[in-house]
Design a protein around this motif. Structure first.
Motif, mmCIF file in Angstrom:
data_model
loop_
_atom_site.group_PDB
_atom_site.id
_atom_site.type_symbol
_atom_site.label_atom_id
_atom_site.label_comp_id
_atom_site.label_asym_id
_atom_site.label_seq_id
_atom_site.Cartn_x
_atom_site.Cartn_y
_atom_site.Cartn_z
ATOM 1 N N UNK A 143 -33.506 12.445 2.982
ATOM 2 C CA UNK A 143 -32.428 11.486 2.801
ATOM 3 C C UNK A 143 -31.422 11.972 1.768
ATOM 4 N N UNK A 144 -30.230 11.387 1.796
ATOM 5 C CA UNK A 144 -29.175 11.760 0.854
ATOM 6 C C UNK A 144 -28.200 10.603 0.700
ATOM 7 N N UNK A 145 -27.363 10.699 -0.334
ATOM 8 C CA UNK A 145 -26.300 9.723 -0.545
ATOM 9 C C UNK A 145 -24.928 10.311 -0.277
ATOM 10 N N UNK A 146 -24.902 11.518 0.242
ATOM 11 C CA UNK A 146 -23.633 12.169 0.538
ATOM 12 C C UNK A 146 -23.789 12.939 1.835
ATOM 13 N N UNK A 202 -24.526 0.069 8.299
ATOM 14 C CA UNK A 202 -23.992 1.418 8.115
ATOM 15 C C UNK A 202 -24.002 1.774 6.646
ATOM 16 N N UNK A 203 -23.095 2.667 6.247
ATOM 17 C CA UNK A 203 -23.033 3.141 4.872
ATOM 18 C C UNK A 203 -22.182 2.193 4.027
ATOM 19 N N UNK A 204 -22.746 1.592 2.986
ATOM 20 C CA UNK A 204 -21.951 0.710 2.118
ATOM 21 C C UNK A 204 -20.819 1.465 1.428
ATOM 22 N N UNK A 205 -19.812 0.739 1.040
ATOM 23 C CA UNK A 205 -18.650 1.355 0.399
ATOM 24 C C UNK A 205 -18.971 1.825 -1.011
ATOM 25 N N UNK A 206 -19.678 1.009 -1.783
ATOM 26 C CA UNK A 206 -19.999 1.350 -3.166
ATOM 27 C C UNK A 206 -21.210 2.283 -3.237
ATOM 28 N N UNK A 227 -25.249 19.598 -4.054
ATOM 29 C CA UNK A 227 -24.721 20.475 -5.089
ATOM 30 C C UNK A 227 -23.223 20.722 -4.846
ATOM 31 N N UNK A 228 -22.477 20.909 -5.930
ATOM 32 C CA UNK A 228 -21.010 21.004 -5.921
ATOM 33 C C UNK A 228 -20.356 19.696 -5.497
ATOM 34 N N UNK A 229 -21.097 18.611 -5.574
ATOM 35 C CA UNK A 229 -20.550 17.313 -5.178
ATOM 36 C C UNK A 229 -19.337 16.955 -6.021
ATOM 37 N N UNK A 230 -18.313 16.470 -5.345
ATOM 38 C CA UNK A 230 -17.120 15.983 -6.028
ATOM 39 C C UNK A 230 -16.972 14.475 -5.876
ATOM 40 N N UNK A 231 -18.102 13.791 -5.720
ATOM 41 C CA UNK A 231 -18.067 12.326 -5.701
ATOM 42 C C UNK A 231 -17.468 11.790 -7.000
ATOM 43 N N UNK A 232 -16.779 10.667 -6.887
ATOM 44 C CA UNK A 232 -16.303 9.948 -8.064
ATOM 45 C C UNK A 232 -17.149 8.688 -8.245
ATOM 46 N N UNK A 233 -17.135 8.133 -9.456
ATOM 47 C CA UNK A 233 -17.970 6.980 -9.755
ATOM 48 C C UNK A 233 -17.125 5.882 -10.418
ATOM 49 N N UNK A 234 -16.225 5.277 -9.649
ATOM 50 C CA UNK A 234 -15.391 4.215 -10.226
ATOM 51 C C UNK A 234 -16.213 3.013 -10.678
ATOM 52 N N UNK A 235 -17.423 2.860 -10.122
ATOM 53 C CA UNK A 235 -18.281 1.732 -10.498
ATOM 54 C C UNK A 235 -18.630 1.758 -11.995
ATOM 55 N N UNK A 236 -18.612 2.946 -12.593
ATOM 56 C CA UNK A 236 -18.946 3.063 -14.021
ATOM 57 C C UNK A 236 -17.750 3.599 -14.816
ATOM 58 N N UNK A 237 -16.564 3.500 -14.228
ATOM 59 C CA UNK A 237 -15.364 3.928 -14.935
ATOM 60 C C UNK A 237 -15.167 5.422 -14.997
#
Length: 398
Positions: free
Chosen positions: A100-103, A223-227, A258-268
């Motif tokens: 499994x993965x989140x990306x 499906x995949x949640x937005x947050x 690896x090399x993920x460029x996800x952003x985390x607006x949920x934590x600012x």
């Protein structure tokens, strides 16, 4: 057994306790795991072997202990520890393992330093040439666990089993008829196909045996949640459900590739993760990286709490599970693969003793830990990858 992998390294000064043994202080990143201290084993000083590959050198050897090769198509590794265990446990469960993965898998082709992006997208390998894709869509995961049903209800599961068995009977009859007609050269291919059919039959038999087992009523995800945090919690919930229903006993999970460029607006944190990890030792950037690291651990801690709250036999799921949490990179600014941030969490059915911080010297390989874990899981091996033997994890210091 579960593995939770986090990418792009760690703000190590906020992760590693200064003291060792049972009196170690809880660091800022690990704060949310304090309620589970007696079932957390913190391991410092372990190393991976693939130094020349910045990010692939973190994810690829994490469960294999081996290095890959350069080139877009020259993709070679070895079977990962989770799949060795899955082969042993599969006879008892419907699914051998879940990956499994989140990306999403991200790029294809070549990524940094000329290595295939495949090395960044997975930590699980069925064999030297078969990297296993990590599924990020909770709806697809649910369907793999329970089939195309609306919920985990017993009637829905029973209807799915009956439908699948009808299809399987038809396929078996067709293949048996085909086998009488083809030449010797094609029989090998058909035998391989029949082996896969027999595996489906085994899974259906297990599903039938477990059909009346009580499960919490869970609706099929849309499906995949937005947050990100909603996505993470849903995927962790599915893992709890998989263990609770004994659908599988082996799960690997990447919080991001690896090399993920996800952003985390949920934590600012609106900036991309990977560029932040190259902080050039700027305190502000390190603090931001630590914020991401802390966020990942908090989501993991919520999962650990659910495992502790779920009865299982004479204890809880947390008492019986063995979880490996960590990263294949320590100092992300220079892609260091030594002194890695590693945790073992859970009771391992009485085989793990938590509440300690062990600091190793002389850079023992992570693969030594994998050998020890497999032994405690009842799947003993002499070695895996670059291991030198089992890692001592029952002493206070090494």
């Amino acid at each position: 057994m579960g593995v939770v992998y986090v990418p792009n390294g760690m703000a190590m000064q906020y992760w590693t306790p200064k003291s060792e043994g049972t009196a170690f202080e809880v660091t800022p990143i690990l704060q949310s795991l304090e309620p589970f201290r007696d079932q957390v084993l913190l391991l410092s000083g372990l190393k991976l072997p693939w130094d020349v590959a910045p990010h692939a050198g973190g994810s690829t050897p994490f469960l294999t202990g081996v290095v890959g090769r350069t080139g877009e198509t020259n993709i070679v590794c070895e079977i990962s520890m989770d799949q060795v265990v899955a082969k042993q446990f599969a006879e008892h469960t419907q699914l051998g393992s879940l990956e499994l993965a989140l990306e999403d898998k991200g790029n294809s082709g070549q990524c940094s330093q000329g290595y295939s992006c495949v090395y960044l997208n997975t930590i699980s390998w069925r064999d030297s040439r078969t990297p296993l894709p990590m599924e990020s869509n909770p709806r697809v995961v649910f369907e793999r666990m329970f089939g195309d049903t609306s919920s985990t209800g017993a009637s829905a599961r029973g209807a799915r089993i009956a439908r699948d068995r009808s299809v399987l009977d038809s396929v078996s009859d067709t293949v048996a008829d085909l086998k009488r007609k083809v030449g010797a050269r094609d029989l090998g291919t058909i035998d391989q196909y029949l082996e896969a059919v027999r595996d489906v039959e085994r899974r259906l038999q297990k599903a039938d045996e477990q059909r009346e087992a009580p499960l919490p009523l869970v609706e099929q995800p849309a499906g995949i949640p937005t947050r990100y945090d909603d996505h993470a919690r849903l995927m962790f919930d599915l893992q709890v459900l998989a263990y609770q229903s004994d659908l599988t006993r082996v799960i690997t999970f990447m919080m991001a590739r690896e090399e993920s460029s996800l952003t985390y607006p949920e934590i600012g944190v609106p900036d991309a993760h990977h560029p932040i990890s190259h902080h050039q030792y700027d305190k502000t950037k390190i603090d931001t990286l630590s914020k991401i690291n802390t966020y990942h651990v908090k989501l993991f801690a919520d999962y650990v709490q659910k495992l502790r709250s779920t009865p299982d036999g004479d204890g809880t799921l947390l008492d019986h599970v063995m979880l490996l949490y960590g990263a294949g990179i320590s100092d992300s600014n220079v892609h260091k693969h030594d002194n890695l941030p590693i945790l073992l969490v859970g009771g391992g059915s009485g085989t793990l003793k938590g509440g300690r911080h062990i600091r190793y010297h002389k850079d023992p390989p992570v693969a030594d830990l994998l050998v020890t874990m497999m032994d405690k899981l009842g799947v003993p091996v002499d070695h895996i990858g670059n291991s030198d033997g089992p890692l001592a994890i029952d002493a206070l210091s090494v």
